[in-house]
Scaffold this active site. Structure first.
Site, mmCIF file in Angstrom:
data_model
loop_
_atom_site.group_PDB
_atom_site.id
_atom_site.type_symbol
_atom_site.label_atom_id
_atom_site.label_comp_id
_atom_site.label_asym_id
_atom_site.label_seq_id
_atom_site.Cartn_x
_atom_site.Cartn_y
_atom_site.Cartn_z
ATOM 1 N N PRO A 141 0.827 -1.212 0.000
ATOM 2 C CA PRO A 141 0.000 0.000 0.000
ATOM 3 C C PRO A 141 0.858 1.258 0.000
ATOM 4 C CG PRO A 141 -0.011 -1.057 2.153
ATOM 5 C CD PRO A 141 0.696 -1.992 1.237
ATOM 6 N N PRO A 142 0.271 2.402 -0.319
ATOM 7 C CA PRO A 142 1.034 3.655 -0.317
ATOM 8 C C PRO A 142 1.516 4.015 1.083
ATOM 9 C CG PRO A 142 -1.045 3.899 -1.508
ATOM 10 C CD PRO A 142 -1.115 2.594 -0.797
ATOM 11 N N GLY A 143 2.675 4.666 1.128
ATOM 12 C CA GLY A 143 3.176 5.197 2.387
ATOM 13 C C GLY A 143 3.934 4.226 3.254
ATOM 14 N N VAL A 144 4.234 3.013 2.761
ATOM 15 C CA VAL A 144 4.969 2.051 3.590
ATOM 16 C C VAL A 144 6.470 2.116 3.344
ATOM 17 C CG1 VAL A 144 3.013 0.481 3.781
ATOM 18 C CG2 VAL A 144 4.623 0.212 1.895
ATOM 19 N N GLY A 145 6.925 2.944 2.393
ATOM 20 C CA GLY A 145 8.359 3.133 2.209
ATOM 21 C C GLY A 145 8.961 2.369 1.053
ATOM 22 N N LYS A 146 8.186 2.037 0.034
ATOM 23 C CA LYS A 146 8.736 1.269 -1.086
ATOM 24 C C LYS A 146 9.787 2.076 -1.844
ATOM 25 C CE LYS A 146 4.721 0.697 -3.001
ATOM 26 N NZ LYS A 146 3.906 1.418 -2.002
ATOM 27 N N THR A 147 9.480 3.335 -2.142
ATOM 28 C CA THR A 147 10.419 4.166 -2.892
ATOM 29 C C THR A 147 11.666 4.462 -2.078
ATOM 30 O OG1 THR A 147 8.570 5.180 -4.089
ATOM 31 C CG2 THR A 147 10.675 6.334 -4.133
ATOM 32 N N SER A 204 -14.006 -13.070 -1.024
ATOM 33 C CA SER A 204 -13.701 -13.246 0.400
ATOM 34 C C SER A 204 -14.819 -12.784 1.321
ATOM 35 C CB SER A 204 -12.414 -12.488 0.754
ATOM 36 O OG SER A 204 -12.571 -11.103 0.552
ATOM 37 N N LYS A 240 -5.382 -7.806 6.171
ATOM 38 C CA LYS A 240 -6.719 -7.857 6.768
ATOM 39 C C LYS A 240 -6.637 -7.957 8.288
ATOM 40 C CE LYS A 240 -8.877 -10.034 2.719
ATOM 41 N NZ LYS A 240 -9.526 -11.242 2.176
#
EC number: 3.4.21.53
Length: 852
Positions: free
Chosen positions: A376-382, A743, A786
């Site tokens: 997800p966005p904001g987890v530090g991938k970049t 699900s 989840k």
């Protein structure tokens, strides 16, 4: 010989500083402008000027290399050439610059520099006033003899050339039509001479000196042509064309002025390009292409549009890092420390980077892996990609792919098109200057597709280790080795990535953070960064961990920490206002004490009127340091809480259950609501549902109808046929959000069972799982995200498919301690765990005795 020069230049001229090229009166040349002073001169004087006088410049040759572009004005040559700017052409590639076409008018001498910034302006004295030239010859006949001698050599040189060439014929006519005093400058600018010789001619103010200096140059050209004709006798016609005289295209509107299309500066650049090509380490194929192109460039007039394209192509070829690379730092212990300092958690990702370093220690020629961080966005991938480059000691380059819909952005444009450019891969290699950087392909899941091609398909060659050692950019049209590049892609989901591209990448899931991890990240990285950005110190602000937890649970609801970082920024801005006001109040109180003594402050406050509250506030005591951010301060700064734990309130009546969903933004809880009414047995579904979720709802109602007697489920009329004269409405809140997937099956069954039994579902239970028509519970994906979403929402019990039990190993231990898990293989177990006291049946339903 006594004609008077009609040109009158202004007494003040802006100065255009050139490095190597020398402009002589009567000649025309093109010059590139890319230094700060010259750019400011063009923009302020030429582009905004409205009169002819504003286009007259003073060209000063032989100034220090403008590439240094120092702040101080370099030493200026004493004599320059007043020039008329005929044409200005701007370009932004490879960097912002202008190309000027200028024609020399006359010589001038600098009297005084009037200003240096933003561009130099000088007071000048015009030279070349023929009536003022001192006649140093003993008689006027001696000057005439020099003129005749110069004319004879000029005619002899021209007649040795091929008169069928239009430029040569035009030069022959000029020798008879132009005044003799204008010919030395013009001939010097045409024949092959060095910049040093041109500079000597420019400094020769006396006409006698110019004749004496130019005659040896003509003799040298004549002797060189004679020698060339002797050595290459069979090709006499070609010999006449080989003479080093630049083509003359046209005569400008100024008498005696010729346009010189290929000036000395361009020839010097071509020589430098040839030298770079010879000394470069490019492959043999690329070297052959460059040699072929440089030969074409020499024969090409500068006025041709293809001239600039070919020159830019050759400059790119020599600037590419064909064999230049950096040495990797393979210290695993230091790499582990660096990764731990830059990022908290992310153990799986760090382990993969360390594995790569370990293999590189054992095998130096390892091809770079193709990694894809999905989360997800904001987890530090970049930022992790940047840390990987820092760990390896490599250069880092980020390529944003979001919204790219043209394959030419990846492979480049073919050089047949106007404005063609290399692709982002080759351009990035030119930028970093090495052939083994870390390339971050950001947002690879958001690539577009259009009539210009599919960029995802173009990436197949780039990201295939078996092919990228021979990557061919359309602009280069020669192979470049990308096997040493470490490619790291980032994506929020793999659903939108084409299967062929996905198959070429190693997927590494980067899940969202737990609350405890967010607290650690906030106090290790986010808060110190915000304090530094806002000029605050830990002695001025204190944010306890309880406050951080309150921000996480009540003001943000995300898998990453981007929104959390913005909240800390808002807090720091509010504290910065308090600190700045406090400093102002301290200074005001100090002035008040000095003026009126210790009792002055109390006197002012006592005499303050109600309407002067602002003045009294100005004299209030400054805040105590550090400023503590507690729950009351949070409400004042961030406003009322954005999220409340409303689970128990929403489950206060039958027909409501909590499910767990996965989105590209991370996991989230999802409510399912059901209602029944008199009707004709119809099932209504709302909430922007996809086809798969609609089918899950039909499966759920069919399974409940077939097992209604065993669970004592009846409709409002007491019938076991749940749809007899009854309509059912299933709603999934957040109707603006599209929902799909299998699900939610167990959640729909639980919601409908609650509706028909009249019992409440436990308010601390969430569930996920796919169902079958026979009551089995099948595994689903995204379990970790989840579970983290349920933990953030304050839920305590989670029901998951039994075959997903292996996924619980990825859940952090501190989260496991707060939760209890029920692994279910069939819907019986789901219903027993979802209701207090279980979901009793008269006869335990099996898998074979269910019927529709």
């Amino acid at each position: 010989m006594s004609s008077v020069n009609p040109i009158q230049i202004p007494s003040r001229l802006p100065l255009l500083l050139t490095h190597e090229s020398v402009l002589l009166p009567g000649s025309t040349m093109r010059t590139s402008v890319d230094t700060a002073r010259n750019l400011q001169l063009v923009r302020s004087r030429l582009l905004k000027g409205t009169s002819l006088q504003s286009t007259i410049l003073g060209v000063i040759p032989n100034t220090p290399d403008p590439a240094s572009d120092s702040q101080d004005l370099p030493p200026l040559h004493r004599i320059g050439t007043a020039a008329l700017a005929v044409q200005v052409v701007g370009s932004n590639w490879p960097k912002p610059h202008y190309t000027l076409l200028i024609t020399g008018l006359c010589r001038f001498q600098i009297v005084q520099v009037l200003k240096e910034k933003p561009y130099p302006v000088a007071e000048v004295e015009q030279l070349d006033r023929l009536e003022e030239f001192p006649n140093t010859c003993k008689t006027r006949e001696e000057l005439g003899e020099l003129s005749e001698q110069f004319y004879r050599y000029s005619v002899q040189l021209v007649e040795m050339l091929d008169m069928s060439v239009p430029a040569v014929a035009k030069l022959r006519r000029l020798l008879d039509s132009l005044p003799r005093e204008a010919l030395p400058d013009i001939l010097t600018s045409i024949i092959r001479t060095s910049n040093k010789e041109k500079l000597q001619i420019l400094d020769a103010v006396s006409l006698e000196d110019r004749f004496k200096m130019t005659i040896p140059l003509l003799v040298r050209q004549i002797e060189g042509l004679k020698l060339l004709q002797k050595t290459r006798k069979p090709k006499q016609d070609d010999d006449k064309r080989v003479i080093a005289i630049r083509p003359i295209r046209r005569i400008t509107h100024i008498p005696g002025a010729l346009e010189d299309e290929e000036e000395e500066e361009d020839n010097d650049d071509i020589v430098m390009l040839e030298k770079k090509i010879r000394t470069s380490s490019m492959p043999e194929q690329a070297h052959k292409v460059c040699v072929k192109e440089i030969k074409r460039l020499k024969k090409m007039p500068q006025s041709m549009p293809e001239y600039a394209l070919t020159r830019n192509y050759l400059e790119l070829m020599v600037e590419l890092p064909w064999n230049k690379s950096t040495t990797d730092r393979l210290d695993i212990r230091a790499a582990r420390i660096l990764l731990d300092n830059d990022h908290y958690a992310m153990e799986k990702l760090k382990r993969r980077v360390l594995e790569y370093l370990a293999v590189r220690q054992l095998k130096n020629n390892l091809k770079g892996p193709i990694l894809c961080f999905v989360g997800p966005p904001g987890v530090g991938k970049t930022s992790v990609g940047r840390s990987v480059a820092k760990t390896l000691g490599r250069e880092f380059h980020r390529i944003a792919l979001g919204g790219v819909c043209d394959q030419s952005d990846i492979r480049g444009h073919r050089r047949t098109y106007v404005g063609s450019m290399p692709g982002r891969i080759i351009n990035g290699l030119k930028t970093v200057g090495v052939n083994n950087p870390v390339f971050l392909l950001d947002e690879v899941d958001k690539l577009g597709k259009s009539l210009q091609g599919d960029p995802a398909a173009a990436l197949l060659e780039v990201l295939d280790p078996e092919q990228n050692h021979n990557f061919t950019d359309h602009y280069l049209n020669v192979a470049f080795d990308l096997s040493q590049v470490l490619f790291i892609a980032t994506a929020n989901t793999t659903a939108t990535i084409p299967p062929a591209l996905l198959d070429r990448m190693e997927i590494i899931q980067v899940p969202g953070y737990t609350q405890e991890e967010k607290i650690e990240i906030a106090h290790r990285h986010l808060i110190p960064k915000q304090l530094e950005q806002h000029g605050l110190t830990p002695q001025q602000i204190q944010i306890p961990q309880l406050t951080t937890l309150a921000i996480i649970t009540r003001y943000t609801r995300e898998a990453g920490v981007r929104s959390l970082d913005r909240k800390f920024g808002a807090i720091c801005r509010a504290v910065a206002v308090k600190v700045a006001e406090g400093q102002h109040k301290e200074a005001k109180l100090d002035r008040s004490d000095v003026a009126d003594g210790e009792g002055c402050k109390e006197h002012v406050l006592e005499d303050a009127k109600p309407e002067s509250i602002g003045d009294a506030a100005d004299l209030a005591l400054p805040p105590e340091m550090p400023i503590l951010i507690d729950s009351h301060a949070l409400k004042d700064i961030l406003g009322p809480p954005l999220y409340e734990l409303e689970v128990s309130e929403r489950l206060s009546q039958p027909g409501v259950a909590i499910g767990l969903a996965w989105t590209p933004l991370g996991g989230k809880i999802m409510f399912v609501e059901a209602s029944r009414m008199d009707g004709e047995g119809q099932l209504t579904l709302t909430g922007q549902l996809g086809d798969v979720m609609k089918e899950s709802a039909h499966l759920a109602i069919s399974w409940l109808r077939s097992n209604a007697k065993k669970y004592h489920l009846t409709n409002a009329f007491g019938s076991f046929d749940l749809l007899d004269n009854t309509d059912i409405h299933l709603h999934f809140p957040a109707g603006a959000v599209t929902k799909d997937g299998p699900s939610a099956g167990v959640t729909i069954v639980t919601c409908l069972a609650s509706l028909f039994s009249g019992r409440l579902v436990r308010s601390d239970v969430a569930m996920t799982g796919e169902i079958t028509l026979r009551g089995l519970v099948l595994p689903v994906g995204g379990i970790k995200d989840k579970v983290l979403a349920a933990h953030r929402a304050g839920l305590k019990h989670i029901i998951i498919p039994q075959r997903n039990e292996k996924d619980l190993e990825e859940i952090p231990s501190n989260v496991k301690q707060d939760l209890s898990f029920v692994t279910a293989s069939c819907l019986d177990e789901v219903l027993n765990a979802a209701f207090d006291g279980g979901f009793t049946v008269k006869t335990r339903p099996g898998l074979t005795d269910s019927k529709l």
